[in-house]
Design an enzyme around this catalytic site. Sequence first.
Site, PDB file in Angstrom:
ATOM      1  CG  HIS A  20      -1.903  -1.132   1.238  1.00  0.00           C
ATOM      2  ND1 HIS A  20      -1.549  -2.432   1.541  1.00  0.00           N
ATOM      3  CD2 HIS A  20      -3.242  -1.176   0.969  1.00  0.00           C
ATOM      4  CE1 HIS A  20      -2.605  -3.207   1.466  1.00  0.00           C
ATOM      5  NE2 HIS A  20      -3.651  -2.485   1.128  1.00  0.00           N
ATOM      6  CE  LYS A 231      -5.199   5.343  -0.897  1.00  0.00           C
ATOM      7  NZ  LYS A 231      -6.395   4.636  -0.406  1.00  0.00           N
ATOM      8  CD  GLU A 350     -20.031  -6.034  24.961  1.00  0.00           C
ATOM      9  OE1 GLU A 350     -20.106  -5.309  23.940  1.00  0.00           O
ATOM     10  OE2 GLU A 350     -20.951  -6.103  25.808  1.00  0.00           O
ATOM     11  CG  PHE A 375     -22.657  -9.975  25.683  1.00  0.00           C
ATOM     12  CD1 PHE A 375     -23.503 -10.085  24.585  1.00  0.00           C
ATOM     13  CD2 PHE A 375     -23.226  -9.920  26.940  1.00  0.00           C
ATOM     14  CE1 PHE A 375     -24.892 -10.130  24.745  1.00  0.00           C
ATOM     15  CE2 PHE A 375     -24.605  -9.955  27.111  1.00  0.00           C
ATOM     16  CZ  PHE A 375     -25.439 -10.062  26.009  1.00  0.00           C
ATOM     17  CD  GLN A 411     -29.058 -11.525  27.443  1.00  0.00           C
ATOM     18  OE1 GLN A 411     -28.251 -11.005  28.178  1.00  0.00           O
ATOM     19  NE2 GLN A 411     -29.469 -10.924  26.333  1.00  0.00           N
TER      20      GLN A 411
END
Lengths: 607, 607
Positions: A20, A231, A350, A375, A411
Amino acid sequence: MATQLRVDSIRCSTEAGSGHPTSSLSAADLMAVLLAGHLRYDWDRPDLATNDHLIFSKGHASPLLYSMFRAVGVIDDVELVTTYRQFGARLEGHPTPILPWVDVATGSLGQGLPDAVGVGLAGRFLDRLDYHAWVLCGDGEMAEGSMWEAFDKASFYSLGNVTAIVDVNRLGQRGPTELEWDLESYARRVEAFGARALIIDGHDLAAIDEALRDARSDPDRPSVILARTIKAKGVPELEDKNGWHGKALPTEMAERAIAALGGVSDVHVATAHPRPDSPAITPMPNTAINWPSFALGDMVATRSAFGAAIAALATRPDVVVLDGEVGNSTHADEFQKIAPDRYFEMFIAEQQLVAAATGLAVRGYRPFASTFAVFFSRAFDFIRMAGISGVNIALVGSHAGVEIGQDGPSQMALEDIAALRAVHGSVVLYPADATATVALVGEMANTGGVVYLRTTRGAYPVIYPVGENFPVGGCKVHRASPDDQVALVGAGVTLHECLGAANELAAIGVLARVIDLYSLKPLDRDTLVATCHVTGSRLVIVEDHYPEGGVGAAVLEALADAGVPALRVAHLAVSSLPGSGTSVELLDAAGISARHIVAAALRLGEQ
Amino acid sequence: MATQLRVDSIRCSTEAGSGHPTSSLSAADLMAVLLAGHLRYDWDRPDLATNDHLIFSKGHASPLLYSMFRAVGVIDDVELVTTYRQFGARLEGHPTPILPWVDVATGSLGQGLPDAVGVGLAGRFLDRLDYHAWVLCGDGEMAEGSMWEAFDKASFYSLGNVTAIVDVNRLGQRGPTELEWDLESYARRVEAFGARALIIDGHDLAAIDEALRDARSDPDRPSVILARTIKAKGVPELEDKNGWHGKALPTEMAERAIAALGGVSDVHVATAHPRPDSPAITPMPNTAINWPSFALGDMVATRSAFGAAIAALATRPDVVVLDGEVGNSTHADEFQKIAPDRYFEMFIAEQQLVAAATGLAVRGYRPFASTFAVFFSRAFDFIRMAGISGVNIALVGSHAGVEIGQDGPSQMALEDIAALRAVHGSVVLYPADATATVALVGEMANTGGVVYLRTTRGAYPVIYPVGENFPVGGCKVHRASPDDQVALVGAGVTLHECLGAANELAAIGVLARVIDLYSLKPLDRDTLVATCHVTGSRLVIVEDHYPEGGVGAAVLEALADAGVPALRVAHLAVSSLPGSGTSVELLDAAGISARHIVAAALRLGEQ
């Protein structure tokens, strides 16, 4: 310097034939000024406790990062130009900690900044050292929700030691980004999230210099440098042009560009050393721990035992606990009562929960991140990347399986074992009682990699005596005899069902041993193989998990090439979508209760 | 009405002995006004195309939702009070589409609003109907990054038909939220993300009424009603009190509270019907599709074949494609060229990518969401919840495994099969060539549930003739003879390695059949069992995936109880962390190339 970084970014990627370069060129000025004037880093001692941290959240700009490494003299020109992206090389397509100056693997966007929040927490609240975390971000990754979890937490925790440098080059992989060069919109967003926004021209060296100085100056607010960049800056024929993301320049174009940039150079940068100087990060002392103990037969939830164990572990100064706003359910909050200064509330975020653990691990801490088992699926990509980074983090997931009862399927972790087993270098533990839980929490604090512990909501009897050992990679065998006709294999809550079933089978004269697979990865293959030879490979495997990839798969993978007798396995798992109900009702409805185990064992006996 | 909703929320949760009454009480006024004055819904015809959508992003407030259902007369008092959270009941702890008025399962926070963005996209750009998506959100879930992905996309796509109603009751599960009652901060954030913020007192019925009217009035901007509320509002002894999250009131306290609220009532609400009236959502016509075809031996990447197939599928008006800013790599952008109006760019926000697909599926569309295979791990919790919702969504992940080459491990899906197989009701497909890919894309458009297709970066020869069928749950057997000594089992890229190995083995007189497991879930168990009986269960299973939970596990799970001869399986998978390199180098280094397969087969032959 910036020109050399550009030239080198082009050279290595063109030589590799991929990479890149255009995403590197846009940020070359930013990184040149950072390197020459602001980063404090002793390149000879990457383990120095006071070094700044440099994280490329836009990991695809690795040509730029590696060019910086050449500029400071830690890699040479040959390595840069001939090994980038080659097989066996450490200059991989995206940076990983195989390089001593790289903290975390990046390349999955929107993770470097959340990781840096963990570094920032360590710096501000634990190490109390003035190192700074500089994070090069792409504008494309600002679309990831995890970036906003990170801005939010960086500001909530007043992390003035974290600076995001956003390379707003307007172009993503397939076209313009959402906000293109609307830097004001970015500024409004990050300021609304509590960070300082500094808008600059990312190719104005003086402006960059001032912004970087400014960013470090506020000890209590994270800064976000919003740099308008172009860029492919420096290669006029590609500048701001769509269609050149992730493409190396063809050789001829590269030669032309390099010549126009003034050719290959060999400028070396002397980076400022950190101040004050300090020793390397040293392992924390291992203190004597007064582990909790439980009496045989007492009814104790393994999540409660985790709470007691983690509270005991608080005497170890390297242990840190992170909560996902459920600490009173996971019982992680028992640690908070003992060591509130090493307990971080990450609220319902989370991804940031796991990323903060990763960042704390970079700083040498032993983070335990805890939420409901289900989770962790929200942070699966972060867990995956933690596995690639090779950091040592402990994840503790409570409320697993249908056992949780009335809350229903949203859950219930029923796919966590499959997912966590498939993480590189992971360890997966699932204790059946309080004694095992305490022992395994102790193991976790000394085990490398991503270590996952699954705990149970409800209370079940303590079955192991105080002092029993639970090594990672082991299992426990109950009721073994040389004449066993079948083995019942369980883990966690299903172990109790297996024990109940073995009792029932014994009452009708069927000899069944019970195997407690508390360590699902690594697995005690030898014991399973030996068992198969005794029982003619008659196994009832029982799990509070969907049928795919869980306990059953772990056992079967281990036996596949072991030369055991032809399998006669009954695999009892949760094969339809559960609803609400009591634990007893749901375990039974899922076909994983004692009576189903008995029936399965008897059917196997007929084979 | 609000009082009745409160009373009923208390009654059902106290009767169940669990649930979240206090989180229901804070939002009762909001929902009462919505129900009585703003929601347009024909409760007798939940499939009506013009119905509004009501999504409880804070799914734990199910007592409130079910009390609303009682108030409109679709469930009766007995069901509400006696079945809530009971085994076998449809009034589960968190709402799921087992109820006809529930669009999506919620309970994993931060998902309802992203799902609604998908509904909003359908309304604004596809259905062009003026239904509205009302989403009740908690303040705690505002910490989830996915909420900000949703606000961002709702504003980017000018979704004036989506309103988030945020019940800012200040208290999470374990204590205060980050921002507590700082509604101005929330407002700054949502406005910076392009939405309209409306701050109100969430217990002032007139203010709620005005805000809801206002929210619907702007066709081009999503609205966010920030309602300051009091947790447990209506039960003075619990109001704004920490420690009462997720707890039912004890019977006596419940009786006292209900009496103070005026007792049980039986108010029925007549909800406004949608206007204009319209027929039910009907399945879209299945149009003749001019599938692309490929000549045997041509080198075609399966990701390219996907692009061609999805472009062909554009003639089906129900097919919608969503991109995660990599459409030029996944080749999803081939669809954009044909049907730009049914192509949505979700940028680098994979959670929103999957959630938008879920919302579009709710509206009867057939979404194909596509990104790099590895980045579906970012949305694993959303995929899990889509499985529970039972929606029909297709996920297409490209660039799987070490085969991708130089980009390195951060970009390599090596755990996706394990994770996706473990999703409830999922289908997992992994074609080896372009013909199979096209056929499977056709299958996906007619297959229920979460259907995952794994595609490969590099080009490999077309091995199947035009017109070959690839039913879900099938496999293809190559080179079968009754005397086969071993079977080589591959999928995707490893199938080609298996075919190469079989050639080599044939050259030295070893008869090997090759099995193409293009359908990993469901799996063609019968063919595998029959094969084991021919080869004495000598199988070489080869996968471009970590060893846990993938192709090997799928095969072994299927064989566990099948009565096949004792297994002699060689399981070749990616067992150490890969780096950069060419495909050929990396497949070989991982031990999954043809020469390793040959060696493994020969070793098995000695057993």
